[in-house]
Enzyme design. Structure first.
Site: not given
Length: 354
Positions: A243, A324, A326
Site C-alpha cells: 500500500c 492488502h 494479508e
C-alpha cells in the site's frame, strides 16, 4: 435518541442520529466492505479520516478484540446507515463520534462524483448544524498533516518471533496492520518492527534479509525517512512494500504518486496479473496511487481503472503490492505474496553463498 449533523464541503448539512457523542472533522471517505468493520475501524491507514460504510448494517456479529488490527480506532468519526449497539458502545468508549440514520447511498454517490471531501460532525445532546459547520471550517483551514506517521507508528523497535528460523524482516512501521506482522511470523520469519522515522543506522543494526515498508495513512511524500531508507538499501537488501509502502518505494526509485479522486477502499477490488492474465479479488484501503513506476515494472493492475497494483524488479530485488494481501478483512487470493517476499531473502542467501 439525540441528534447529529454532518456538514459537507459541498455545502450540504445532513441530519442524522447520534450513536457516539462528540465533535470531529476530517476527510470523508467510504468503504464498500460488508464485513470486517472491526478490522477497518482499527486500520491505521484511516487515521484523520471520517469513515462511511456503504453497507447498510454495521455490527451484526458483534465486536471482538482478537479481530483488531491495532490497539485503537483510527478514523476520527464513523458514519453508517445503521450501527448496532455493540459498535456504538465500542466507539463511545473509544471517544470516536458516530452517527447513523442518514442516507449513506447519497453520501457515497456524492464522493464518487465529486471526490473525497472534508466534513464536520457534531453528535449528541448539544449538537447543532452550526457546530458541524464550525468543525468543517476548521478542517478546511488545515493543511494535510505532514508528520502523521508519529500518530500510527511504534515508538521504539519491537521484535516478533525472535526465535524463528526463517529470514529476518525489518518492517518500517508507517501504520502497519497487525496481520502483516502475523502473516510473516506464521511463516517463521523474525520480524523487527522499526518506527516510521528509523535511521539508516537503525536498519543496519537490525541487519535484515528483507526491508519491508508498511501501509499507512496520508500522502507518501510525508514519509521522507522511509524513502531515504529505500534509496540507501536498494540493490543491497531485498525490498518489499504494501500500500503506502509501494508508493514510497516507487517514489524513491524514480517514480511518482498522485492523489486519487476517491481512492480504493473495500474487499472486492479486482486485480489482474499482467504475466498470467489471472484476476484475483483483493482488499484495499488507499487514497493515493503510483502514477509513474520509475525503475520498477508494473506487473499487476486494477481491472476497474488500470492503476498499478503490483510493482517488481528482479534486478533490484523489489516486490510491492498496492492492495492488502494479508486479507483482514477480505479474500485470501493473494496471501502468497508473503511467500514471494521471503523467497527474496532465500534467493539472496543462495546468491551470496555462490
Amino acid at each position: 435518541m439525540t441528534g447529529a449533523y454532518v456538514a459537507l464541503e459541498d455545502g450540504r448539512v445532513v441530519e442524522a442520529r447520534a450513536r457516539a457523542p462528540g465533535r470531529s472533522r476530517g476527510e470523508l471517505v467510504f468503504t464498500t466492505a460488508y464485513t470486517g468493520y472491526e478490522e477497518s475501524l482499527t486500520d491505521p491507514s484511516y487515521e484523520e479520516q471520517v469513515l462511511t460504510f456503504s453497507y447498510p448494517l454495521i455490527g451484526n456479529y458483534g465486536v471482538r478484540e482478537e479481530r483488531f488490527e491495532s490497539d485503537r480506532v483510527h478514523p476520527r468519526a464513523v458514519v453508517a446507515r445503521e450501527l448496532t449497539d455493540d459498535v456504538a458502545e465500542w466507539l463511545t468508549e473509544e471517544g470516536v463520534p458516530a452517527v447513523d440514520h442518514l442516507d449513506t447511498r447519497d453520501l457515497v454517490v456524492g464522493i464518487r462524483e465529486e471526490g473525497a471531501m472534508k466534513c464536520g460532525i457534531a453528535a449528541g445532546p448539544d449538537a447543532t448544524p452550526e457546530a458541524a459547520k464550525e468543525e468543517l471550517a476548521q478542517c478546511k483551514g488545515m493543511s494535510e498533516h505532514t508528520d502523521i506517521g508519529s500518530q500510527v507508528s511504534v515508538a521504539e523497535q519491537e521484535t516478533h518471533n525472535a526465535d524463528g528460523t526463517g529470514p529476518r524482516v525489518t518492517l518500517v512501521d508507517c501504520g502497519a496492520k497487525g496481520s502483516i506482522v502475523s502473516s510473516l511470523v506464521e511463516r517463521d520469519a523474525v520480524v523487527d518492527v522499526l518506527p516510521y522515522d528509523a535511521t539508516v543506522a537503525d536498519v543496519r543494526h537490525a541487519d535484515p534479509d528483507v526491508l519491508f515498508i508498511s501501509n499507512g495513512p496520508g500522502d507518501p511524500e510525508n514519509f521522507e525517512q522511509a524513502r531515504a531508507l529505500v534509496e540507501e538499501f536498494v540493490g543491497n537488501v531485498p525490498l518489499a512494500g504494501i500500500c503506502l509502502g509501494q508508493q514510497v518505494i516507487a517514489g524513491a526509485l524514480g517514480g511518482d504518486t498522485e492523489k486519487m479522486a476517491f481512492g480504493h477502499r473495500g474487499v472486492n477490488q479486482p486485480v489482474r496479473d499482467l504475466r498470467t492474465d489471472k484476476v484475483v479479488m483483493t482488499t484495499q484501503n488507499h487514497g493515493y496511487t503510483v502514477s509513474d513506476p520509475g525503475d520498477l515494472e508494473v506487473t499487476q493492475v486494477n481491472v476497474n481503472d488500470d492503476t498499478p497494483e503490483g510493482l517488481e524488479s528482479e534486478e533490484l530485488e523489489v516486490i510491492t503490492r498496492q492492495y492488502h494481501p494479508e486479507a483482514n478483512p477480505g479474500p485470501h487470493d493473494s496471501l502468497g505474496f508473503f511467500d514471494d517476499v521471503l523467497a527474496l531473502a532465500d534467493e539472496r542467501v543462495v546468491n551470496t553463498a555462490d
